[in-house]
Scaffold this motif. Sequence first.
Motif, short mmCIF file in Angstrom:
data_model
loop_
_atom_site.label_atom_id
_atom_site.label_comp_id
_atom_site.label_asym_id
_atom_site.label_seq_id
_atom_site.Cartn_x
_atom_site.Cartn_y
_atom_site.Cartn_z
N MET A 1 0.84 -1.19 0.00
CA MET A 1 0.00 0.00 0.00
C MET A 1 0.88 1.24 0.00
O MET A 1 1.91 1.28 0.67
N ALA A 2 0.45 2.26 -0.72
CA ALA A 2 1.28 3.45 -0.91
C ALA A 2 1.40 4.26 0.36
O ALA A 2 0.51 4.29 1.21
N ALA A 3 2.54 4.93 0.49
CA ALA A 3 2.73 5.85 1.60
C ALA A 3 1.89 7.09 1.37
O ALA A 3 1.51 7.41 0.25
N THR A 4 1.58 7.80 2.43
CA THR A 4 0.79 9.02 2.33
C THR A 4 1.44 10.11 3.15
O THR A 4 2.05 9.84 4.20
N ALA A 5 1.36 11.33 2.68
CA ALA A 5 1.97 12.46 3.38
C ALA A 5 0.91 13.09 4.28
O ALA A 5 -0.04 13.71 3.79
N LEU A 6 1.02 12.91 5.59
CA LEU A 6 0.10 13.47 6.55
C LEU A 6 0.75 14.67 7.21
O LEU A 6 1.86 14.58 7.73
N THR A 7 0.07 15.79 7.18
CA THR A 7 0.67 17.04 7.62
C THR A 7 0.06 17.52 8.93
O THR A 7 -0.81 16.88 9.50
N ILE A 8 0.53 18.69 9.38
CA ILE A 8 -0.01 19.32 10.58
C ILE A 8 -1.01 20.40 10.15
O ILE A 8 -0.65 21.31 9.41
N PRO A 9 -2.26 20.32 10.61
CA PRO A 9 -3.19 21.42 10.32
C PRO A 9 -2.62 22.72 10.88
O PRO A 9 -2.07 22.74 12.00
N PRO A 10 -2.72 23.84 10.15
CA PRO A 10 -2.11 25.10 10.59
C PRO A 10 -2.50 25.51 12.01
O PRO A 10 -1.66 26.00 12.77
N ALA A 11 -3.77 25.30 12.37
CA ALA A 11 -4.21 25.71 13.71
C ALA A 11 -3.58 24.88 14.81
O ALA A 11 -3.67 25.25 15.99
N LEU A 135 -1.20 -4.95 11.46
CA LEU A 135 -0.80 -4.18 10.27
C LEU A 135 0.66 -3.75 10.37
O LEU A 135 1.40 -3.78 9.39
N ARG A 136 1.07 -3.37 11.57
CA ARG A 136 2.46 -2.96 11.76
C ARG A 136 3.40 -4.14 11.56
O ARG A 136 4.46 -4.01 10.95
N SER A 137 3.01 -5.33 12.03
CA SER A 137 3.87 -6.51 11.88
C SER A 137 3.99 -6.93 10.42
O SER A 137 4.96 -7.59 10.03
N LEU A 138 2.99 -6.55 9.60
CA LEU A 138 3.03 -6.86 8.17
C LEU A 138 3.81 -5.82 7.37
O LEU A 138 3.90 -5.91 6.15
N ALA A 303 -11.96 -8.90 9.85
CA ALA A 303 -12.93 -8.45 8.86
C ALA A 303 -12.66 -7.03 8.41
O ALA A 303 -12.78 -6.70 7.22
N ALA A 304 -12.27 -6.16 9.34
CA ALA A 304 -11.98 -4.77 9.00
C ALA A 304 -10.77 -4.66 8.10
O ALA A 304 -10.77 -3.91 7.12
N GLY A 305 -9.72 -5.40 8.44
CA GLY A 305 -8.51 -5.35 7.63
C GLY A 305 -8.74 -5.87 6.22
O GLY A 305 -8.24 -5.30 5.24
N LEU A 315 -3.08 -11.51 7.25
CA LEU A 315 -3.55 -10.75 8.41
C LEU A 315 -3.90 -11.65 9.59
O LEU A 315 -3.59 -11.33 10.74
N ALA A 316 -4.56 -12.79 9.32
CA ALA A 316 -5.01 -13.66 10.42
C ALA A 316 -3.88 -14.09 11.34
O ALA A 316 -3.95 -13.89 12.56
N PRO A 317 -2.78 -14.68 10.82
CA PRO A 317 -1.70 -15.06 11.75
C PRO A 317 -1.01 -13.85 12.38
O PRO A 317 -0.50 -13.95 13.49
N ALA A 318 -1.03 -12.70 11.69
CA ALA A 318 -0.40 -11.50 12.25
C ALA A 318 -1.14 -11.00 13.48
O ALA A 318 -0.55 -10.33 14.35
N LEU A 319 -2.44 -11.31 13.59
CA LEU A 319 -3.21 -10.88 14.76
C LEU A 319 -2.67 -11.50 16.05
O LEU A 319 -2.87 -10.94 17.14
#
Length: 473
Positions: A1-11, A135-138, A303-305, A315-319
């Motif tokens: 899955m692609a990386a995403t750039a998450l920023t800081i809201p100005p406020a 998800l982190r372990s994957l 189910a969510a993943g 995902l199942a064994p990673a849980l």
Amino acid sequence: MAATALTIPPAMERPHFVGIGGAGMSGIAKILARRGARVAGSDARDSATAAALRALGASVHVGHAAANLAADTTCVVVSSAIREDNPELAAARERGIEVIHRSAALAALMEGARTIAIAGTHGKTTTTSMLAVALRSLGLEPSYAIGGDLDVPGSNAEHGTGDLFVAEADESDRSFHRYTPEVAVVLNAELDHHANYASMEEIYESFETFAATLRPGGTLIVNADQSGARELTGRLRRRAAATGRGPALVTYGTGPDADVRILRVVSHGLTSEVTVRLDGAELTFPVSVPGRHYAHNAVAALAAGVAAGVPADGLAPALARYTGVARRLEPKGEADGVRVLDSYAHHPTEMTADLEAVRDAAGDGGRVLVVFQPHLFSRTRELGIEMGRALALADASVVLDIYPAREDPIPGVTSELITDAARAAGADVRAEHSKAAVPGVVAGMAKPGDLVLTMGAGDVTELGPEILAHLAN
């Protein structure tokens, strides 16, 4: 899955958090600090969580005072627990500093991410944690915000480089209406949070509003076994039929009509193994925490993943990498042959689930001894009888006075509502008004092979180490 750039809201470049040590608040503060914001805040007392935030560069004050707000503060973040007369909140309003609710701050951090939001009266923290760890372990590097620490103080949130953001969505004050998830989970729908909900009808309306926040094409995962969740599913299906709109619905549970069907859960003491049928195939995987309730949480996470595009066979064994979160049947230690665990359970359904889980863990001949601290006067007034009945599942219980948290006392509402109901249900229960006396009392009750469970959402969690010290002596 692609990386995403998450920023800081100005406020939120220089935010000040009132009550920064709280589980939800500290997680948001941590993510902002990781993104480069100059974070500050205050809490009523110092803590390991505050120390973890300081290690990230945050400025954390002990005690609340108007002077804690820096001259260049860009916003003040508050939760529903902060009263209007808090000096820092009052100073922010006087100075015209923007005040942002915790949920709005979290929603702003989710912008640009594919969000998975976990809601429900019980099990949110566990399910969110399970999915985040898996998800982190994957190697998917999700961002996450959880209502409890995974392993060490301050581990309740992370800024990840992946495109997924897993968040605990709090229904208690309707703040989960602010989110726009791609995938959402409703674990259960029960009447709780009595200061904000007067009836089950209000609960259903709130969850229906939450379901309507999903992005177009989104998926809602709903428990097929719990009566409130089933009613919610029926309402959502009727609304979709009438309007032609609504999220895709995926149910999970033990019934034959569940989309993700739980075929069996096999207990192995403090672990279990669950088998499900998903997309026509059987899948068996281990769960590294005890009890049927937690196995069902793992299925909800699975189910969510899968709905977010993560392959089930990975995902199942990673849980199984999830081994617990602070205060969710957390082992505190063993002394003189007695094991001590800590539980956050404070609603009768949660109490019952955890007591059934530790009953399996205690094994043959071991007794389950509970130290229970009721949480909130309003909850005790509405659910005290059910709490007492739940305690009948233990071999013996000690019940403390009510932990008030944000509430003022309600005349006539005391922990006697619980002890009276417990005795009426045949339970061996005693009231103890002195918290300091509890470790000695419990040490005198316990025998080798017993399991002691401290239970409640207040400061009862502090008693585990003290009980162990008394047992050791």
